[in-house]
Design an enzyme around this catalytic site. Structure first.
Site, PDB file in Angstrom:
ATOM      1  N   SER A 165      44.161 -22.533 -19.710  1.00 41.36           N
ATOM      2  CA  SER A 165      45.239 -23.545 -19.953  1.00 41.36           C
ATOM      3  C   SER A 165      45.598 -23.519 -21.526  1.00 41.36           C
ATOM      4  CB  SER A 165      44.336 -24.751 -19.843  1.00 41.36           C
ATOM      5  OG  SER A 165      44.177 -25.275 -18.569  1.00 41.36           O
TER       6      SER A 165
ATOM      7  N   HIS B  41      46.441 -31.507 -22.653  1.00 43.27           N
ATOM      8  CA  HIS B  41      44.985 -31.893 -21.967  1.00 43.27           C
ATOM      9  C   HIS B  41      43.701 -31.242 -22.376  1.00 43.27           C
ATOM     10  CE1 HIS B  41      45.580 -28.296 -19.173  1.00 43.27           C
ATOM     11  NE2 HIS B  41      44.357 -28.285 -19.431  1.00 43.27           N
TER      12      HIS B  41
ATOM     13  N   ASP C 104      52.715 -32.005 -20.911  1.00 47.11           N
ATOM     14  CA  ASP C 104      51.245 -31.386 -21.345  1.00 47.11           C
ATOM     15  C   ASP C 104      51.659 -30.273 -22.300  1.00 47.11           C
ATOM     16  OD1 ASP C 104      48.590 -30.785 -21.131  1.00 47.11           O
ATOM     17  OD2 ASP C 104      48.558 -29.897 -19.205  1.00 47.11           O
TER      18      ASP C 104
END
Length: 257
Positions: free
Chosen positions: A207, A66, A110
């Site tokens: 992230s 992402h 992801d």
């Protein structure tokens, strides 16, 4: 109809999390000592940090899918301080290799590899980290950490110096139940750590960074709850690296997506 409602709820959740569902920075952490975590990488666009990542070979960095943007992406490797970057030696343009089954965070997978524009020189400041070969579980009772350059509290600014914090593994069944309160069904192939059972976790900007247990990378930071880094609230969610080893090894062997 129920699937559509579920997707709308999850899209709302990710909007609250921040752009593209980014996780967060390190909450209640400390600065990473010099000559440690030499595998950490800053994923950047236009010279600005957007996600974490970590070196897995001389040619590749692993991060979250992402984090992909339809813009030229770069990584910075070899420094803990993003204000101290030698662009000639530490900055690399990359080719993006998203997992072929990644669609959105709610669907799982992801994970993304970034192929460096040139092979880097491994030394005391730059070393890849070993990847987990098997699934890790909370009952394994191991010590885990997460690190990143994200914000240190909700709505704060990102930091320049890499920070880390200990996070407890959360039993997957407990994690799934916790997320049902947000009307979210977790995707397959995830690990949960931090966010509950302690005040520690990750936040916006973290992230793509690794969940490291006993010196081995076991997960990739994926998402937390509604951009809220005031823990405890809901478990932080990571992509389980062990579920994607064959895909990773195949790309590392071919040295291309």
């Amino acid at each position: 109809m129920m699937h559509a409602v579920h997707d709308l709820m999850f899209l709302y959740l990710l909007t609250c999390l921040g752009q593209n569902g980014h996780g967060s920075e390190i909450i209640n952490g400390k600065n990473v000592p010099q000559n440690s975590m030499q595998y950490m990488a800053s994923v950047q666009i236009n010279g600005k940090h957007v996600c974490g990542g970590f070196l897995v070979s001389e040619d590749f960095v692993l991060t979250a899918a992402h984090c992909y943007k339809n813009s030229p992406m770069e990584v910075v490797i070899g420094t803990h301080n993003l204000k101290k970057v030698n662009n000639n030696k530490m900055r690399y343009s990359v080719q993006t290799c998203k997992h072929p089954q990644y669609d959105k965070v709610v669907s799982g997978n992801d994970i993304m590899l970034l192929k460096l524009s040139r092979k880097l020189q491994l030394d005391k400041k730059v070393k890849p980290i070993q990847l987990a070969r098997k699934e890790i579980k909370a009952k394994d009772n191991v010590k885990c950490q997460v690190a990143g350059w994200g914000i240190t509290e909700t709505n704060d600014k990102a930091v320049d110096v890499l920070r880390w914090v200990d996070v407890p593994l959360i039993d997957l069944n407990v994690c799934k139940k916790q997320w049902t309160f947000e009307k979210v069904t977790l995707p397959k192939g995830v690990i949960c750590a931090g966010g509950i059972k302690s005040e520690n976790g990750f936040c916006q900007g973290d992230s793509g960074g690794p969940l490291v247990c006993n010196g081995t990378a076991v997960g990739v930071a994926s998402f937390n709850m509604k951009k809220n880094c005031i823990y405890p609230n809901r478990p932080n969610v990571y992509t389980d690296i062990s579920k994607h080893l064959s895909w990773i090894k195949n790309i590392l062997k071919k040295k291309q997506c």
